[in-house]
Design a protein around this motif. Structure first.
Motif, PDB file in Angstrom:
ATOM      1  N   GLU A  49       2.777   2.183  -2.557  1.00 25.05           N
ATOM      2  CA  GLU A  49       1.729   1.332  -3.115  1.00 25.05           C
ATOM      3  C   GLU A  49       0.497   1.328  -2.210  1.00 25.05           C
ATOM      4  OE1 GLU A  49       1.296  -3.180  -5.048  1.00 25.05           O
ATOM      5  OE2 GLU A  49       3.131  -2.536  -4.035  1.00 25.05           O
ATOM      6  N   MET A  50       0.701   1.268  -0.895  1.00 23.97           N
ATOM      7  CA  MET A  50      -0.417   1.284   0.043  1.00 23.97           C
ATOM      8  C   MET A  50      -1.132   2.622   0.010  1.00 23.97           C
ATOM      9  SD  MET A  50      -2.078  -0.600   2.101  1.00 23.97           S
ATOM     10  CE  MET A  50      -3.496  -0.258   3.147  1.00 23.97           C
ATOM     11  N   VAL A  51      -0.389   3.709  -0.112  1.00 26.66           N
ATOM     12  CA  VAL A  51      -1.001   5.040  -0.198  1.00 26.66           C
ATOM     13  C   VAL A  51      -1.877   5.149  -1.435  1.00 26.66           C
ATOM     14  CG1 VAL A  51      -0.488   7.485  -0.563  1.00 26.66           C
ATOM     15  CG2 VAL A  51       0.760   6.195   1.167  1.00 26.66           C
ATOM     16  N   ASP A  52      -1.392   4.636  -2.557  1.00 25.12           N
ATOM     17  CA  ASP A  52      -2.184   4.693  -3.796  1.00 25.12           C
ATOM     18  C   ASP A  52      -3.471   3.890  -3.657  1.00 25.12           C
ATOM     19  OD1 ASP A  52      -0.218   6.247  -4.897  1.00 25.12           O
ATOM     20  OD2 ASP A  52       0.764   4.607  -5.960  1.00 25.12           O
ATOM     21  N   GLY A  99      -9.478  -5.216   6.507  1.00 29.86           N
ATOM     22  CA  GLY A  99      -8.893  -5.582   5.217  1.00 29.86           C
ATOM     23  C   GLY A  99      -7.711  -4.708   4.848  1.00 29.86           C
ATOM     24  N   PHE A 100      -7.821  -3.401   5.091  1.00 26.26           N
ATOM     25  CA  PHE A 100      -6.717  -2.490   4.803  1.00 26.26           C
ATOM     26  C   PHE A 100      -5.525  -2.769   5.719  1.00 26.26           C
ATOM     27  CE2 PHE A 100      -9.997   0.700   3.150  1.00 26.26           C
ATOM     28  CZ  PHE A 100      -9.754   0.343   1.837  1.00 26.26           C
ATOM     29  N   ARG A 101      -5.775  -3.114   6.982  1.00 27.44           N
ATOM     30  CA  ARG A 101      -4.675  -3.378   7.901  1.00 27.44           C
ATOM     31  C   ARG A 101      -3.919  -4.647   7.509  1.00 27.44           C
ATOM     32  NH1 ARG A 101      -5.890  -4.829  12.486  1.00 27.44           N
ATOM     33  NH2 ARG A 101      -8.173  -4.831  12.544  1.00 27.44           N
ATOM     34  N   GLN A 102      -4.647  -5.672   7.072  1.00 31.07           N
ATOM     35  CA  GLN A 102      -3.970  -6.890   6.627  1.00 31.07           C
ATOM     36  C   GLN A 102      -3.104  -6.606   5.403  1.00 31.07           C
ATOM     37  OE1 GLN A 102      -6.523 -10.320   6.172  1.00 31.07           O
ATOM     38  NE2 GLN A 102      -7.853  -9.667   7.857  1.00 31.07           N
ATOM     39  N   LEU A 103      -3.644  -5.830   4.477  1.00 26.41           N
ATOM     40  CA  LEU A 103      -2.868  -5.485   3.279  1.00 26.41           C
ATOM     41  C   LEU A 103      -1.656  -4.647   3.644  1.00 26.41           C
ATOM     42  CD1 LEU A 103      -2.708  -5.497   0.157  1.00 26.41           C
ATOM     43  CD2 LEU A 103      -4.043  -3.382   0.203  1.00 26.41           C
ATOM     44  N   GLN A 104      -1.810  -3.735   4.596  1.00 26.21           N
ATOM     45  CA  GLN A 104      -0.699  -2.886   5.006  1.00 26.21           C
ATOM     46  C   GLN A 104       0.450  -3.700   5.584  1.00 26.21           C
ATOM     47  OE1 GLN A 104      -1.719  -0.106   8.074  1.00 26.21           O
ATOM     48  NE2 GLN A 104       0.115   1.134   7.803  1.00 26.21           N
ATOM     49  N   ILE A 127      -2.820 -12.669  -3.917  1.00 27.06           N
ATOM     50  CA  ILE A 127      -2.067 -11.769  -4.807  1.00 27.06           C
ATOM     51  C   ILE A 127      -2.316 -10.337  -4.346  1.00 27.06           C
ATOM     52  CG2 ILE A 127      -1.456 -11.304  -7.213  1.00 27.06           C
ATOM     53  CD1 ILE A 127      -3.180 -13.629  -8.022  1.00 27.06           C
ATOM     54  N   PRO A 128      -1.862  -9.951  -3.159  1.00 25.43           N
ATOM     55  CA  PRO A 128      -2.123  -8.596  -2.657  1.00 25.43           C
ATOM     56  C   PRO A 128      -1.192  -7.569  -3.298  1.00 25.43           C
ATOM     57  CG  PRO A 128      -0.844  -9.826  -1.059  1.00 25.43           C
ATOM     58  CD  PRO A 128      -1.122 -10.772  -2.189  1.00 25.43           C
ATOM     59  N   SER A 129      -1.618  -6.966  -4.361  1.00 26.95           N
ATOM     60  CA  SER A 129      -0.824  -5.948  -5.041  1.00 26.95           C
ATOM     61  C   SER A 129      -1.755  -4.879  -5.591  1.00 26.95           C
ATOM     62  CB  SER A 129       0.001  -6.557  -6.182  1.00 26.95           C
ATOM     63  OG  SER A 129      -0.844  -7.046  -7.201  1.00 26.95           O
ATOM     64  N   LYS A 130      -1.173  -3.735  -5.895  1.00 23.56           N
ATOM     65  CA  LYS A 130      -1.966  -2.617  -6.405  1.00 23.56           C
ATOM     66  C   LYS A 130      -2.632  -2.976  -7.723  1.00 23.56           C
ATOM     67  CE  LYS A 130      -1.346   2.049  -8.272  1.00 23.56           C
ATOM     68  NZ  LYS A 130      -0.361   3.146  -8.517  1.00 23.56           N
ATOM     69  N   GLN A 131      -1.897  -3.601  -8.626  1.00 22.92           N
ATOM     70  CA  GLN A 131      -2.449  -3.914  -9.937  1.00 22.92           C
ATOM     71  C   GLN A 131      -3.589  -4.915  -9.828  1.00 22.92           C
ATOM     72  OE1 GLN A 131      -1.535  -2.252 -12.711  1.00 22.92           O
ATOM     73  NE2 GLN A 131      -3.323  -3.284 -13.613  1.00 22.92           N
ATOM     74  N   THR A 132      -3.439  -5.904  -8.959  1.00 21.68           N
ATOM     75  CA  THR A 132      -4.517  -6.889  -8.774  1.00 21.68           C
ATOM     76  C   THR A 132      -5.767  -6.222  -8.227  1.00 21.68           C
ATOM     77  OG1 THR A 132      -2.882  -8.610  -8.342  1.00 21.68           O
ATOM     78  CG2 THR A 132      -5.149  -9.041  -7.652  1.00 21.68           C
ATOM     79  N   ILE A 133      -5.599  -5.335  -7.262  1.00 18.60           N
ATOM     80  CA  ILE A 133      -6.752  -4.648  -6.663  1.00 18.60           C
ATOM     81  C   ILE A 133      -7.427  -3.751  -7.684  1.00 18.60           C
ATOM     82  CG2 ILE A 133      -7.400  -2.956  -4.912  1.00 18.60           C
ATOM     83  CD1 ILE A 133      -5.176  -4.175  -3.162  1.00 18.60           C
ATOM     84  N   LEU A 177       4.000  -3.233   3.472  1.00 16.10           N
ATOM     85  CA  LEU A 177       5.081  -2.465   4.090  1.00 16.10           C
ATOM     86  C   LEU A 177       6.361  -3.272   4.244  1.00 16.10           C
ATOM     87  CD1 LEU A 177       3.299  -0.302   6.811  1.00 16.10           C
ATOM     88  CD2 LEU A 177       3.750   0.186   4.406  1.00 16.10           C
ATOM     89  N   LYS A 178       6.307  -4.575   3.997  1.00 13.41           N
ATOM     90  CA  LYS A 178       7.510  -5.401   4.025  1.00 13.41           C
ATOM     91  C   LYS A 178       8.233  -5.394   2.689  1.00 13.41           C
ATOM     92  CE  LYS A 178       5.524  -8.577   7.463  1.00 13.41           C
ATOM     93  NZ  LYS A 178       5.107  -9.988   7.723  1.00 13.41           N
ATOM     94  N   ARG A 179       7.610  -4.820   1.668  1.00 12.79           N
ATOM     95  CA  ARG A 179       8.201  -4.805   0.328  1.00 12.79           C
ATOM     96  C   ARG A 179       8.848  -3.453   0.054  1.00 12.79           C
ATOM     97  NH1 ARG A 179       2.945  -6.923  -3.111  1.00 12.79           N
ATOM     98  NH2 ARG A 179       2.578  -8.893  -1.959  1.00 12.79           N
TER      99      ARG A 179
END
Length: 226
Positions: free
Chosen positions: A147-150, A130-135, A175-181, A139-141
């Motif tokens: 954001e990934m580190v946080d 799950g973390f690898r898919q999010l990464q 919606i893969p974003s820090k705020q959503t998570i 990392l394209k943004r």
């Protein structure tokens, strides 16, 4: 085999004799903690060398001495009276260069200072799926490294399984974003049920409306166009 071998002094098997003696034996106290202890110095890359292999420890112990407890099946690293890391022991009799065993959690303090290390850092090549898919997405943004580190740093404060579940739910929602998570994680950690709302079946008006146009004229007063 004890049930088949005869006792050398009694007319019974070893199992039968042991079964009769067992209720009278003294209880075992603290179990014997059998290990061999070594004092090791942690490398600048947060690794400890043992038997041609390298094992990671938390970054806060880089360049510091730690105690290594060697068991038959595992290695336990101790410092300041506490266990700081544990790895399964790798026993390989081949004369090779050895292997390196990372725990990505040990390097969270490093990437908080250097988020760019998350892209090519060897410890982060074994992140959960799950973390690898999010990464790959973040990392394209612009600013995706931070954001990934946080998001990864959340495992320092919350249960890792809960954080990973929040990440997977955010990916499923698209919606893969820090705020959503963070929002999903807060709902997962909030175990208190939402109290039910008790509303009447129908609302009754306290003042019934009147079909009286004179009320409108009174509201206009004298300030109206001729």
């Amino acid at each position: 085999m004890w049930q088949q071998i005869r006792h050398p002094e009694r007319e019974a098997t070893i199992w039968a004799v042991w079964s009769s003696e067992r209720p009278h034996l003294m209880p075992v106290g603290q179990p014997f903690d059998g290990y061999v202890e070594h004092t090791k110095r942690v490398s600048p890359t947060c690794l400890v060398h043992f038997e041609r292999n390298r094992y990671s420890v938390p970054a806060s112990f880089a360049n510091r001495p730690v105690s290594l407890h060697v068991y038959a099946d595992r290695l336990v690293f101790v410092a300041e009276g506490q266990t700081i890391a544990e790895h399964a022991r790798c026993i390989d009799r081949k004369h090779a260069l050895g292997r390196t065993f990372y725990d990505w959690r040990h390097y969270l303090a490093v990437i908080q200072r250097k988020p760019g290390a998350l892209r090519n850092g060897a410890p982060f090549s074994e992140l959960p799926d799950g973390f690898r898919q999010l990464q790959k997405i973040l990392l394209k943004r612009p600013g995706g490294d931070r954001e990934m580190v946080d998001i990864l740093a959340l495992v320092l404060m919350h249960d890792e399984a809960a954080v990973l579940t929040a990440v997977e739910l955010a990916l499923e929602a698209g919606i893969p974003s820090k705020q959503t998570i963070l929002n999903i994680l807060s709902r997962l950690l909030d175990n208190q049920p939402v109290p039910p709302v008790e509303a009447p079946q129908a609302f009754a008006l306290q003042i019934e409306p009147l079909a009286n146009v004179d009320r409108y004229d009174r509201l206009r007063g004298k300030h109206h166009a001729a």
